[in-house]
Scaffold this active site. Structure first.
Site, short mmCIF file in Angstrom:
data_model
loop_
_atom_site.label_atom_id
_atom_site.label_comp_id
_atom_site.label_asym_id
_atom_site.label_seq_id
_atom_site.Cartn_x
_atom_site.Cartn_y
_atom_site.Cartn_z
N ASP A 45 43.46 39.81 34.95
CA ASP A 45 43.80 41.11 34.35
C ASP A 45 44.93 40.93 33.34
O ASP A 45 45.35 41.88 32.68
CB ASP A 45 44.11 42.18 35.41
CG ASP A 45 45.28 41.84 36.30
OD1 ASP A 45 45.87 40.75 36.14
OD2 ASP A 45 45.62 42.66 37.18
N GLU A 181 52.69 32.70 42.10
CA GLU A 181 53.18 32.90 40.72
C GLU A 181 54.69 33.09 40.71
O GLU A 181 55.24 33.94 41.42
CB GLU A 181 52.49 34.14 40.11
CG GLU A 181 52.97 34.43 38.70
CD GLU A 181 52.08 35.37 37.91
OE1 GLU A 181 50.97 35.72 38.39
OE2 GLU A 181 52.49 35.76 36.80
O1 KIV Z 1 45.80 37.78 35.39
C1 KIV Z 1 46.06 36.59 35.34
O2 KIV Z 1 45.81 35.90 34.35
C2 KIV Z 1 46.67 35.97 36.51
C3 KIV Z 1 47.19 34.58 36.37
C4 KIV Z 1 48.41 34.55 35.55
C5 KIV Z 1 47.38 33.91 37.70
O3 KIV Z 1 46.74 36.58 37.54
#
Ligand code: KIV
Length: 264
Positions: A45, A181
């Site tokens: 997202d 993260e």
């Molecule tokens: O939405 C995304 O790209 C993510 C990654 C940064 C892990 O959740």
């Protein structure tokens, strides 16, 4: 059929081979990543920021993720695709199943949900219905307004202990992969050792079982702020295929991420 699976990723953790992942949002980049060594992609997202130009991910809808998952699947039959469940699309087990079904029908192999123990009923329901689940702990961007900004998580002992127990609970409920993260590297290492499922880090140091970057950061085309944990691989490599290969080689060899990309 995807080359990577939940079983191959589990075996990679057990044998110490690092898992290489990137975000992907369309067919052309999906093919580029599949052809140059990426093990799995995430239709993240983050597209709310890097494609739609938003300040956060909250405006992304389930239809947006389904559309981009279909585009990515169009580029590669072989890629293992993780699709993000957007903000407020998995508030109850019933809602989670309805929305995950849309993403699986669009071509996903797994769905990703942000959060800790409040998700356990949804994870149980999804796995019972045949939907593999990836958890996501640490700086979970859908909670940016609760955190008061995009801030490193898990720096104090209470938060760190809670994250370790959340990780174990997500695994016990059925999660088969876990994104970590923006947390201190020592905490990411402790979580990786505490669970049997593979962990994929972003801003979580070198000791997770795999790494992920937003593809725009790897190619140096993100507008504005470049996070400390990311690296522009295109600048050194000279072409997009070589940038992706270099990322894969550096992740597999342990050269990326290095100390300069870590948080303490
Ligand atoms: O939405 C995304 O790209 C993510 C990654 C940064 C892990 O959740």
């Amino acid at each position: 059929m995807a080359k990577t699976s939940v079983s191959t990723m589990l075996k990679m953790k057990q044998s110490g081979e690092k898992i290489t992942t990137l975000t992907a949002y369309d067919a052309s980049f999906a093919k580029l990543f599949a052809d140059n060594g990426i093990d799995a992609v995430l239709v993240g997202d983050s597209l709310g920021m890097v494609l739609q130009g938003g300040d956060d991910t909250l405006a992304v809808s389930i239809d947006d993720i389904a559309y981009h998952t279909k585009c990515v699947r169009g580029g590669s039959r072989e890629l293992f695709i993780i699709a993000d469940m957007p903000f407020m699309t998995y508030a109850t087990p019933e809602q989670s199943c309805m929305n995950a079904a849309q993403l699986m029908r669009a071509g996903a192999n797994m769905v990703k949900l942000e959060g800790g123990q409040w998700l356990l009923d949804s994870i149980r329901a999804l796995t019972q219905q045949g939907v593999p689940v990836c958890g996501h702990l640490g700086l979970t961007p859908q909670s940016v307004h609760v955190f008061g900004g995009f801030k490193i998580q898990g720096r104090d002992k209470e938060q760190a202990d809670k994250m370790i127990s959340d990780a174990k609970a997500l695994e016990a409920a059925g999660a088969q992969l876990l994104v970590l993260e923006c947390i201190p590297s020592v905490l990411a290492k402790a979580i990786t050792e505490a669970v049997s499922i593979p962990t994929i880090g972003i801003g979580a140091g070198k000791d997770t079982d795999g790494q992920i970057l937003v593809m725009h950061d790897l190619l140096g085309i993100s507008a504005g702020y470049i996070p400390k944990f990311s690296k522009n691989f295109l600048v050194e490599a000279g072409s997009m295929p070589e940038a992706v290969q270099k990322y894969c080689n550096d992740v597999k060899s342990g050269a990326f991420p290095s100390a300069e990309h870590e948080f303490n």
